[in-house]
Design a protein around this motif. Sequence first.
Motif, short mmCIF file in Angstrom:
data_model
loop_
_atom_site.label_atom_id
_atom_site.label_comp_id
_atom_site.label_asym_id
_atom_site.label_seq_id
_atom_site.Cartn_x
_atom_site.Cartn_y
_atom_site.Cartn_z
N PRO A 5 -61.12 -38.74 -56.62
CA PRO A 5 -62.29 -39.00 -55.47
C PRO A 5 -61.54 -39.40 -54.11
N VAL A 6 -61.93 -38.95 -53.42
CA VAL A 6 -61.55 -39.63 -52.01
C VAL A 6 -62.35 -39.99 -51.48
N LEU A 7 -62.64 -41.69 -50.83
CA LEU A 7 -63.36 -42.48 -50.51
C LEU A 7 -63.15 -42.90 -49.37
N GLU A 8 -64.51 -42.80 -48.27
CA GLU A 8 -63.81 -42.84 -47.01
C GLU A 8 -65.29 -43.64 -45.97
N ASN A 9 -64.84 -44.17 -44.65
CA ASN A 9 -66.46 -44.39 -43.84
C ASN A 9 -64.89 -44.49 -42.67
N LYS A 10 -65.87 -45.49 -41.77
CA LYS A 10 -65.87 -45.74 -40.47
C LYS A 10 -64.41 -45.73 -40.45
N ARG A 11 -64.21 -47.13 -41.27
CA ARG A 11 -63.39 -47.83 -41.28
C ARG A 11 -62.13 -47.13 -41.94
N VAL A 12 -61.87 -46.71 -42.76
CA VAL A 12 -61.11 -46.81 -44.23
C VAL A 12 -61.43 -45.64 -45.09
N LEU A 13 -60.00 -45.34 -45.43
CA LEU A 13 -59.87 -44.12 -45.89
C LEU A 13 -59.16 -44.13 -47.34
N LEU A 14 -59.75 -43.75 -48.45
CA LEU A 14 -59.02 -44.15 -49.92
C LEU A 14 -58.22 -42.77 -50.05
N GLN A 15 -57.50 -42.56 -50.50
CA GLN A 15 -57.12 -41.31 -50.87
C GLN A 15 -56.27 -41.43 -51.97
N PRO A 16 -56.54 -40.52 -52.91
CA PRO A 16 -55.63 -40.89 -54.54
C PRO A 16 -54.06 -41.07 -54.28
N LEU A 17 -53.82 -42.07 -54.92
CA LEU A 17 -52.26 -42.29 -54.91
C LEU A 17 -51.63 -41.20 -55.77
N GLN A 18 -50.35 -40.81 -55.04
CA GLN A 18 -50.02 -39.92 -55.76
C GLN A 18 -48.25 -40.90 -55.66
N GLN A 19 -47.48 -40.60 -56.12
CA GLN A 19 -45.24 -40.33 -56.08
C GLN A 19 -45.11 -40.19 -54.67
N GLU A 20 -45.62 -39.47 -54.62
CA GLU A 20 -45.12 -38.89 -53.28
C GLU A 20 -45.55 -39.93 -52.09
N HIS A 21 -46.72 -40.92 -51.97
CA HIS A 21 -46.58 -41.76 -51.12
C HIS A 21 -45.85 -43.52 -50.61
N LEU A 22 -44.67 -43.04 -51.79
CA LEU A 22 -43.59 -44.38 -52.39
C LEU A 22 -43.19 -44.22 -50.09
N GLN A 23 -42.87 -43.65 -49.88
CA GLN A 23 -42.31 -44.07 -48.48
C GLN A 23 -43.33 -45.09 -47.83
N ALA A 24 -44.31 -44.19 -47.78
CA ALA A 24 -44.62 -44.35 -46.74
C ALA A 24 -45.46 -45.58 -47.12
N LEU A 25 -45.64 -46.83 -48.51
CA LEU A 25 -45.91 -47.65 -49.04
C LEU A 25 -45.17 -48.90 -48.99
N LEU A 26 -43.96 -48.24 -48.91
CA LEU A 26 -42.62 -49.08 -49.45
C LEU A 26 -42.78 -50.33 -48.52
N PRO A 27 -42.49 -49.98 -46.91
CA PRO A 27 -42.71 -51.59 -45.19
C PRO A 27 -43.74 -52.02 -46.06
N VAL A 28 -44.61 -51.59 -46.44
CA VAL A 28 -45.69 -53.24 -47.34
C VAL A 28 -46.08 -53.11 -48.13
N ALA A 29 -45.26 -53.63 -49.04
CA ALA A 29 -45.33 -53.49 -50.73
C ALA A 29 -43.32 -54.60 -50.11
N LEU A 30 -42.65 -54.05 -49.41
CA LEU A 30 -41.17 -54.99 -49.40
C LEU A 30 -41.79 -56.31 -48.83
N ASP A 31 -43.06 -56.85 -48.54
CA ASP A 31 -43.62 -58.13 -47.47
C ASP A 31 -43.83 -59.20 -48.86
N PRO A 32 -42.66 -60.02 -49.24
CA PRO A 32 -42.57 -60.65 -49.95
C PRO A 32 -44.34 -61.37 -50.07
N SER A 33 -44.76 -62.33 -49.49
CA SER A 33 -46.15 -62.91 -49.42
C SER A 33 -46.55 -62.07 -50.19
N LEU A 34 -47.20 -60.78 -50.44
CA LEU A 34 -48.40 -60.15 -50.89
C LEU A 34 -47.85 -60.12 -52.82
#
Length: 193
Positions: A5-34
């Motif tokens: 499913p795709v979930l959405e409201n005024k602030r957030v969009l939740l899209q189904p995770l796909q392997q193609e999201h790897l590069q866009a997620l990488l800068p976020v995921a590499l933050d060691p504090s997470l």
Amino acid sequence: MNFEPVLENKRVLLQPLQQEHLQALLPVALDPSLWRIGLQHVASEQDLEAYIGKALGERAAQTSIPFVIIDKKENRMAGSTRFMGLSLPHKKTEIGATWITPALHGSGLNKAMKFAMLQYAFEVMELNRVEFKTDELNTQSRNAILSLGCTQEGIFRHHMITSTGRLRNSVFFSLLKEEWPDVKQRIFGKYDF
């Protein structure tokens, strides 16, 4: 049952995770504090690729519905979350495996995302129970879960082993179908999602 499913409201969009999201997620995921207080640790592109692969495998097994989080206000990829431990026969799921770029902590994004997910779980999936669990040491996460109107149910001692080998005590919380209408109004009614 829709496992993408795709979930959405005024602030957030939740899209189904796909392997193609790897590069866009990488800068976020590499933050060691997470990953400081977590079961898993993502320190490389290969780690994130494995993380996504596992989530997609759980979706194929129909036990998980993983999402990427897009902050519509900031127009950026913000992290990932999922419905996990999904049990349709018992009409329950857990919201977890959530990580959001620290730059957006405290911005209201997490609350908007949890609202979208809780609303979908109770009003579309018609579940009876949504669970949350977190590390006993993760005070920020515990406070965030309580702020959603959830009830702390208990602490499971030595419940899991983290990526560093530490024995983790897990704090369990839940929200029930009967509680959702009050929580929706009392907790989320003041926001313009």
